[in-house]
Scaffold this active site. Sequence first.
Site, mmCIF file in Angstrom:
data_model
loop_
_atom_site.group_PDB
_atom_site.id
_atom_site.type_symbol
_atom_site.label_atom_id
_atom_site.label_comp_id
_atom_site.label_asym_id
_atom_site.label_seq_id
_atom_site.Cartn_x
_atom_site.Cartn_y
_atom_site.Cartn_z
ATOM 1 N N GLY A 12 0.836 -1.466 -0.026
ATOM 2 C CA GLY A 12 -0.111 -0.069 0.120
ATOM 3 C C GLY A 12 0.601 1.272 0.091
ATOM 4 O O GLY A 12 -0.057 2.489 0.599
ATOM 5 N N ASN A 14 1.221 3.466 -2.427
ATOM 6 C CA ASN A 14 0.987 4.593 -3.316
ATOM 7 C C ASN A 14 -0.209 4.534 -2.616
ATOM 8 O O ASN A 14 -0.610 5.491 -3.613
ATOM 9 C CB ASN A 14 0.057 3.669 -5.062
ATOM 10 C CG ASN A 14 1.467 2.893 -6.203
ATOM 11 O OD1 ASN A 14 2.181 4.255 -6.564
ATOM 12 N ND2 ASN A 14 2.151 1.880 -5.263
ATOM 13 N N HIS A 110 1.263 1.625 -13.630
ATOM 14 C CA HIS A 110 1.548 0.518 -13.909
ATOM 15 C C HIS A 110 3.697 1.066 -13.677
ATOM 16 O O HIS A 110 3.601 2.432 -14.511
ATOM 17 C CB HIS A 110 1.317 -0.074 -15.462
ATOM 18 C CG HIS A 110 2.582 -1.115 -15.853
ATOM 19 N ND1 HIS A 110 2.486 -2.882 -15.446
ATOM 20 C CD2 HIS A 110 3.315 -1.184 -16.251
ATOM 21 C CE1 HIS A 110 2.434 -3.358 -15.597
ATOM 22 N NE2 HIS A 110 3.666 -3.109 -16.984
HETATM 23 C C1 GRF Z 1 4.368 -1.470 -7.141
HETATM 24 O O1 GRF Z 1 5.050 -2.411 -7.313
HETATM 25 C C2 GRF Z 1 3.187 -0.916 -8.159
HETATM 26 O O2 GRF Z 1 4.047 -0.491 -9.131
HETATM 27 C C3 GRF Z 1 2.526 -1.817 -8.069
HETATM 28 O O3 GRF Z 1 2.339 -2.991 -7.337
HETATM 29 C C4 GRF Z 1 3.435 -3.040 -6.278
HETATM 30 C C5 GRF Z 1 3.018 -2.823 -5.012
HETATM 31 O O4 GRF Z 1 3.034 -1.295 -4.816
HETATM 32 N N1 GRF Z 1 1.845 -1.133 -9.137
HETATM 33 P P1 GRF Z 1 2.057 -1.178 -3.814
HETATM 34 O O5 GRF Z 1 3.585 -0.482 -2.221
HETATM 35 O O6 GRF Z 1 0.965 -1.815 -2.783
HETATM 36 O O7 GRF Z 1 1.323 0.348 -3.302
#
Ligand code: GRF
Length: 200
Positions: A12, A14, A110
């Site tokens: 999480g 992002n 992505h």
């Molecule tokens: C990351 O590599 C992102 O690029 C992809 O999912 C992975 C985990 O992201 N979309 P997060 O830390 O769970 O947001």
Amino acid sequence: MLRVGVLVSGGGTNLQAIIDAVKSGKITNARLSLVVSNNPGAYALERARANDIDACCISPKDYETREDFHQALLKKLEAYRLDLIVLAGYLVKIPPEMVKAYPKRIINIHPSLIPSFCGVGYYGLKVHEAALSRGVKITGATVHYVDEGTDTGEIILQKAVAVEEGDTPEILQRRVMEQAEWIILPQAIQMIASQKDQIR
Ligand code: GRF
């Protein structure tokens, strides 16, 4: 006020970038209404709860059929009357009926510069492994609308990141997250929320 739902599967980071952007005022006119994970142990759920955002797990493993899972997910999303659905590290294929229900209202982050290193099988570290084995000097991240394909929807934002000598997939992934993903995903949400350039 844009009602935003976020679908997650993992750590999480992002999602955290979006939460922080709302708090700091980088994102205005948008509200995080719901976080859903397919993975009950996803730390992303903790991040949501720590910020008083409704969070739940809807996992395909808890349903007899894939169709039942799709219906449960759609029902949950509908209950929150969402304007925008953000896939932030969500590793489950989006059902066609969901794409139809939310035309140009689902976006995905992505970790490459689409059309490079994307499509079926390209997710998480695998993307960076492919970039390193191809020997590219520049990679990055892409925010795009979700359509019926895999990573094929209209591109909204991209940000380039340099590949450095000695990079491992883990080091490169972290740099792409820090220097690209965590910047362009909140930016894309702000663009949609403020309806700049009429991109909806
Ligand atoms: C990351 O590599 C992102 O690029 C992809 O999912 C992975 C985990 O992201 N979309 P997060 O830390 O769970 O947001």
